[in-house]
Design a protein around this motif. Structure first.
Motif, PDB file in Angstrom:
ATOM      1  N   GLU A   1     -25.151  43.500 -71.915  1.00  0.00           N
ATOM      2  CA  GLU A   1     -24.276  44.501 -72.545  1.00  0.00           C
ATOM      3  C   GLU A   1     -24.233  44.356 -74.061  1.00  0.00           C
ATOM      4  O   GLU A   1     -24.244  45.349 -74.802  1.00  0.00           O
ATOM      5  CB  GLU A   1     -22.866  44.355 -71.965  1.00  0.00           C
ATOM      6  N   HIS A   2     -24.183  43.123 -74.535  1.00  0.00           N
ATOM      7  CA  HIS A   2     -24.088  42.865 -75.976  1.00  0.00           C
ATOM      8  C   HIS A   2     -25.441  42.517 -76.595  1.00  0.00           C
ATOM      9  O   HIS A   2     -25.493  42.036 -77.732  1.00  0.00           O
ATOM     10  CB  HIS A   2     -23.085  41.738 -76.244  1.00  0.00           C
ATOM     11  N   GLY A   3     -26.520  42.744 -75.879  1.00  0.00           N
ATOM     12  CA  GLY A   3     -27.848  42.515 -76.427  1.00  0.00           C
ATOM     13  C   GLY A   3     -28.217  41.043 -76.523  1.00  0.00           C
ATOM     14  O   GLY A   3     -27.611  40.173 -75.891  1.00  0.00           O
ATOM     15  N   TRP A   4     -29.239  40.777 -77.333  1.00  0.00           N
ATOM     16  CA  TRP A   4     -29.752  39.424 -77.545  1.00  0.00           C
ATOM     17  C   TRP A   4     -29.380  38.973 -78.951  1.00  0.00           C
ATOM     18  O   TRP A   4     -29.750  39.623 -79.933  1.00  0.00           O
ATOM     19  CB  TRP A   4     -31.274  39.393 -77.392  1.00  0.00           C
ATOM     20  N   VAL A   5     -28.669  37.870 -79.050  1.00  0.00           N
ATOM     21  CA  VAL A   5     -28.273  37.323 -80.351  1.00  0.00           C
ATOM     22  C   VAL A   5     -29.206  36.161 -80.687  1.00  0.00           C
ATOM     23  O   VAL A   5     -29.247  35.156 -79.976  1.00  0.00           O
ATOM     24  CB  VAL A   5     -26.813  36.844 -80.341  1.00  0.00           C
ATOM     25  N   ASN A   6     -29.950  36.318 -81.758  1.00  0.00           N
ATOM     26  CA  ASN A   6     -30.976  35.334 -82.142  1.00  0.00           C
ATOM     27  C   ASN A   6     -30.439  34.440 -83.259  1.00  0.00           C
ATOM     28  O   ASN A   6     -29.910  34.935 -84.258  1.00  0.00           O
ATOM     29  CB  ASN A   6     -32.225  36.077 -82.628  1.00  0.00           C
ATOM     30  N   LEU A   7     -30.578  33.132 -83.078  1.00  0.00           N
ATOM     31  CA  LEU A   7     -30.336  32.181 -84.171  1.00  0.00           C
ATOM     32  C   LEU A   7     -31.677  31.891 -84.818  1.00  0.00           C
ATOM     33  O   LEU A   7     -32.581  31.362 -84.172  1.00  0.00           O
ATOM     34  CB  LEU A   7     -29.708  30.886 -83.650  1.00  0.00           C
ATOM     35  N   HIS A   8     -31.811  32.261 -86.092  1.00  0.00           N
ATOM     36  CA  HIS A   8     -33.068  32.091 -86.820  1.00  0.00           C
ATOM     37  C   HIS A   8     -32.821  31.143 -87.988  1.00  0.00           C
ATOM     38  O   HIS A   8     -31.827  31.280 -88.711  1.00  0.00           O
ATOM     39  CB  HIS A   8     -33.558  33.448 -87.331  1.00  0.00           C
TER      40      HIS A   8
ATOM     41  N   LEU B   1     -40.010  24.972 -97.267  1.00  0.00           N
ATOM     42  CA  LEU B   1     -40.352  23.738 -97.968  1.00  0.00           C
ATOM     43  C   LEU B   1     -41.647  23.883 -98.753  1.00  0.00           C
ATOM     44  O   LEU B   1     -41.725  23.460 -99.916  1.00  0.00           O
ATOM     45  CB  LEU B   1     -40.468  22.584 -96.974  1.00  0.00           C
ATOM     46  N   ILE B   2     -42.655  24.459 -98.154  1.00  0.00           N
ATOM     47  CA  ILE B   2     -43.939  24.610 -98.830  1.00  0.00           C
ATOM     48  C   ILE B   2     -43.791  25.428-100.111  1.00  0.00           C
ATOM     49  O   ILE B   2     -44.435  25.145-101.137  1.00  0.00           O
ATOM     50  CB  ILE B   2     -44.968  25.263 -97.885  1.00  0.00           C
ATOM     51  N   HIS B   3     -42.915  26.422-100.082  1.00  0.00           N
ATOM     52  CA  HIS B   3     -42.736  27.284-101.242  1.00  0.00           C
ATOM     53  C   HIS B   3     -41.643  26.803-102.193  1.00  0.00           C
ATOM     54  O   HIS B   3     -41.331  27.480-103.177  1.00  0.00           O
ATOM     55  CB  HIS B   3     -42.446  28.712-100.783  1.00  0.00           C
ATOM     56  N   GLY B   4     -41.054  25.656-101.901  1.00  0.00           N
ATOM     57  CA  GLY B   4     -40.137  25.037-102.858  1.00  0.00           C
ATOM     58  C   GLY B   4     -38.753  25.628-102.924  1.00  0.00           C
ATOM     59  O   GLY B   4     -38.089  25.548-103.976  1.00  0.00           O
ATOM     60  N   ASP B   5     -38.243  26.200-101.830  1.00  0.00           N
ATOM     61  CA  ASP B   5     -36.883  26.734-101.832  1.00  0.00           C
ATOM     62  C   ASP B   5     -35.873  25.614-102.053  1.00  0.00           C
ATOM     63  O   ASP B   5     -35.984  24.537-101.450  1.00  0.00           O
ATOM     64  CB  ASP B   5     -36.577  27.436-100.508  1.00  0.00           C
ATOM     65  N   ASP B   6     -34.882  25.873-102.877  1.00  0.00           N
ATOM     66  CA  ASP B   6     -33.809  24.903-103.106  1.00  0.00           C
ATOM     67  C   ASP B   6     -32.708  25.018-102.055  1.00  0.00           C
ATOM     68  O   ASP B   6     -32.008  24.049-101.769  1.00  0.00           O
ATOM     69  CB  ASP B   6     -33.189  25.104-104.494  1.00  0.00           C
ATOM     70  N   VAL B   7     -32.534  26.217-101.528  1.00  0.00           N
ATOM     71  CA  VAL B   7     -31.504  26.476-100.525  1.00  0.00           C
ATOM     72  C   VAL B   7     -32.118  27.285 -99.396  1.00  0.00           C
ATOM     73  O   VAL B   7     -32.905  28.212 -99.626  1.00  0.00           O
ATOM     74  CB  VAL B   7     -30.317  27.265-101.124  1.00  0.00           C
ATOM     75  N   THR B   8     -31.790  26.923 -98.179  1.00  0.00           N
ATOM     76  CA  THR B   8     -32.188  27.714 -97.011  1.00  0.00           C
ATOM     77  C   THR B   8     -30.957  27.858 -96.135  1.00  0.00           C
ATOM     78  O   THR B   8     -29.832  27.790 -96.620  1.00  0.00           O
ATOM     79  CB  THR B   8     -33.374  27.061 -96.280  1.00  0.00           C
ATOM     80  N   GLY B   9     -31.133  28.081 -94.847  1.00  0.00           N
ATOM     81  CA  GLY B   9     -29.973  28.234 -93.986  1.00  0.00           C
ATOM     82  C   GLY B   9     -30.358  28.760 -92.631  1.00  0.00           C
ATOM     83  O   GLY B   9     -31.479  28.572 -92.160  1.00  0.00           O
ATOM     84  N   ALA B  10     -29.421  29.429 -91.987  1.00  0.00           N
ATOM     85  CA  ALA B  10     -29.660  30.027 -90.675  1.00  0.00           C
ATOM     86  C   ALA B  10     -28.903  31.338 -90.587  1.00  0.00           C
ATOM     87  O   ALA B  10     -27.906  31.543 -91.281  1.00  0.00           O
ATOM     88  CB  ALA B  10     -29.218  29.079 -89.569  1.00  0.00           C
ATOM     89  N   SER B  11     -29.395  32.228 -89.726  1.00  0.00           N
ATOM     90  CA  SER B  11     -28.791  33.545 -89.529  1.00  0.00           C
ATOM     91  C   SER B  11     -28.679  33.829 -88.042  1.00  0.00           C
ATOM     92  O   SER B  11     -29.551  33.454 -87.263  1.00  0.00           O
ATOM     93  CB  SER B  11     -29.655  34.636 -90.175  1.00  0.00           C
ATOM     94  N   THR B  12     -27.610  34.508 -87.664  1.00  0.00           N
ATOM     95  CA  THR B  12     -27.536  35.091 -86.327  1.00  0.00           C
ATOM     96  C   THR B  12     -27.662  36.599 -86.486  1.00  0.00           C
ATOM     97  O   THR B  12     -27.055  37.195 -87.372  1.00  0.00           O
ATOM     98  CB  THR B  12     -26.216  34.751 -85.622  1.00  0.00           C
ATOM     99  N   PHE B  13     -28.496  37.198 -85.636  1.00  0.00           N
ATOM    100  CA  PHE B  13     -28.699  38.638 -85.750  1.00  0.00           C
ATOM    101  C   PHE B  13     -28.950  39.249 -84.379  1.00  0.00           C
ATOM    102  O   PHE B  13     -29.298  38.554 -83.414  1.00  0.00           O
ATOM    103  CB  PHE B  13     -29.857  38.949 -86.701  1.00  0.00           C
ATOM    104  N   LEU B  14     -28.767  40.564 -84.315  1.00  0.00           N
ATOM    105  CA  LEU B  14     -28.978  41.301 -83.085  1.00  0.00           C
ATOM    106  C   LEU B  14     -30.459  41.624 -82.957  1.00  0.00           C
ATOM    107  O   LEU B  14     -31.020  42.329 -83.797  1.00  0.00           O
ATOM    108  CB  LEU B  14     -28.155  42.593 -83.091  1.00  0.00           C
ATOM    109  N   LEU B  15     -31.072  41.100 -81.939  1.00  0.00           N
ATOM    110  CA  LEU B  15     -32.511  41.283 -81.753  1.00  0.00           C
ATOM    111  C   LEU B  15     -32.838  42.764 -81.550  1.00  0.00           C
ATOM    112  O   LEU B  15     -32.145  43.472 -80.810  1.00  0.00           O
ATOM    113  CB  LEU B  15     -32.962  40.472 -80.543  1.00  0.00           C
ATOM    114  N   ASP B  16     -33.893  43.221 -82.227  1.00  0.00           N
ATOM    115  CA  ASP B  16     -34.411  44.566 -82.001  1.00  0.00           C
ATOM    116  C   ASP B  16     -35.913  44.465 -81.770  1.00  0.00           C
ATOM    117  O   ASP B  16     -36.455  43.366 -81.611  1.00  0.00           O
ATOM    118  CB  ASP B  16     -34.041  45.520 -83.142  1.00  0.00           C
ATOM    119  N   LYS B  17     -36.614  45.599 -81.774  1.00  0.00           N
ATOM    120  CA  LYS B  17     -38.033  45.575 -81.436  1.00  0.00           C
ATOM    121  C   LYS B  17     -38.909  45.040 -82.570  1.00  0.00           C
ATOM    122  O   LYS B  17     -40.093  44.790 -82.366  1.00  0.00           O
ATOM    123  CB  LYS B  17     -38.509  46.977 -81.054  1.00  0.00           C
ATOM    124  N   GLY B  18     -38.353  44.844 -83.790  1.00  0.00           N
ATOM    125  CA  GLY B  18     -39.118  44.310 -84.904  1.00  0.00           C
ATOM    126  C   GLY B  18     -39.167  42.797 -84.888  1.00  0.00           C
ATOM    127  O   GLY B  18     -38.566  42.129 -84.026  1.00  0.00           O
TER     128      GLY B  18
END
Length: 306
Positions: free
Chosen positions: A99-106, A123-140
């Motif tokens: 009912e509420h779809g697929w929630v992806n932790l990326h 890391l390879i590209h030298g990011d100083d800050v990263t993190g995580a996101s939760t989002f509603l999965l779609d076809k992309g």
């Protein structure tokens, strides 16, 4: 809520545990099939499958969400699906089952580093800050609307393995909070905003070190591919695996790939200044300290990595 949990590697385990601790009902676990591991290639359940079996949870093993997997997911009657590094795309035909779809932790701050290897690319590209996101999965590919994010500072000595370990635990909290918010009816997913970057799965060739690059780029690449797919170079046609290196801006006289021993340090020239080797694993042998490995080399001053 009734949750289908989809995940495969160890990085997904904290999320499985967090959802259980939050009081949600895990009605089934979707994971990849058993895979051959080790030199003897013994078929071994995924970390998520093994933990689900310990917990007595129903397990659906599928390398893709095909008709049989969709039928099994539907039969579990989940209200929402939580997905963490399952390892395969979920087809559009399966997105509407819960009912509420697929929630992806990326494990990135979307839309940065969409794809299979966000931590490695950060890391390879030298990011100083990263993190995580939760989002509603779609076809992309990681294009869905965002529920929430958390940030994590990248440490100077982080490997992708170490950084992913931290993100997996902090991201698990974010995922549980997201599911709680959905259960309470107080969350709305918003479109992604910002510059898009892609993080395709790394191959073995991505771990090969080009000693003509500057030391900073080599340091980032080695840390980014540790532990998978692993950093390596060649010596006399044989592959040599490398652990993280330490930049040595005080040493500039070495040509790219040229080795030099100095006290207990093993130095290698790059396109800028030298780096100091940490662990070295020659072909067919165990990993060892670079200084121990170098003692077995003849004519050390003439040794050059290819």
């Amino acid at each position: 809520m009734r949750i289908l949990f989809a995940g495969t590697p160890a990085a997904a385990l904290p999320s499985l545990e967090a959802l259980r601790t939050a009081g949600h009902q895990i009605v089934a676990v979707l994971t990849r099939p058993d895979a051959p591991l080790g030199r003897k290639r013994i078929l071994t359940p995924s970390p998520v499958a093994a933990r689900a079996a310990e917990l007595g949870l129903p397990v659906i093993k599928a390398d893709k969400v095909d008709a049989a997997a969709r039928e099994a997911v539907t039969a579990a009657r989940p209200e929402v699906a939580a997905i963490v590094a399952y390892g395969a795309l979920v087809p559009e035909s399966a997105l509407s089952i819960p009912e509420h779809g697929w929630v992806n932790l990326h494990f990135s701050l979307l839309p940065a580093w969409r794809g299979a290897a966000p931590v490695q690319h950060a890391l390879i590209h030298g990011d100083d800050v990263t993190g995580a996101s939760t989002f509603l999965l779609d076809k992309g590919l990681d294009t869905g609307n965002i529920y929430g994010t958390m940030t994590e500072t990248v440490r100077p000595t982080d490997t992708s393995e170490a950084l992913l370990e931290r993100l997996s635990h902090r991201g698990a909290v974010l995922l549980a909070q997201t599911i709680d918010g959905l259960a309470a009816g107080r969350l709305t997913a918003l479109p992604q905003q910002g510059e898009v970057s892609l993080a395709p799965k790394l191959t073995l060739e991505d771990g090969r070190i080009d000693w003509r690059q500057p030391a900073l780029a080599i340091d980032r690449r080695v840390r980014g591919v540790t532990a998978e797919p692993g950093a390596w170079t060649q010596l006399s046609g044989q592959r040599v695996k490398l652990g993280p290196v330490v930049p040595r801006p005080d040493v500039t006289a070495l040509a790219p790939g040229q080795l030099r021993t100095e006290a207990r340090a093993v130095l290698v020239g790059t396109g800028s200044h030298a780096v100091e080797l940490g662990l070295v694993q020659p072909a067919g042998k165990k990993s060892m300290k670079a200084s121990d490995w170098a003692r077995g080399l003849a004519n050390k001053e003439d040794v050059v990595f290819e």
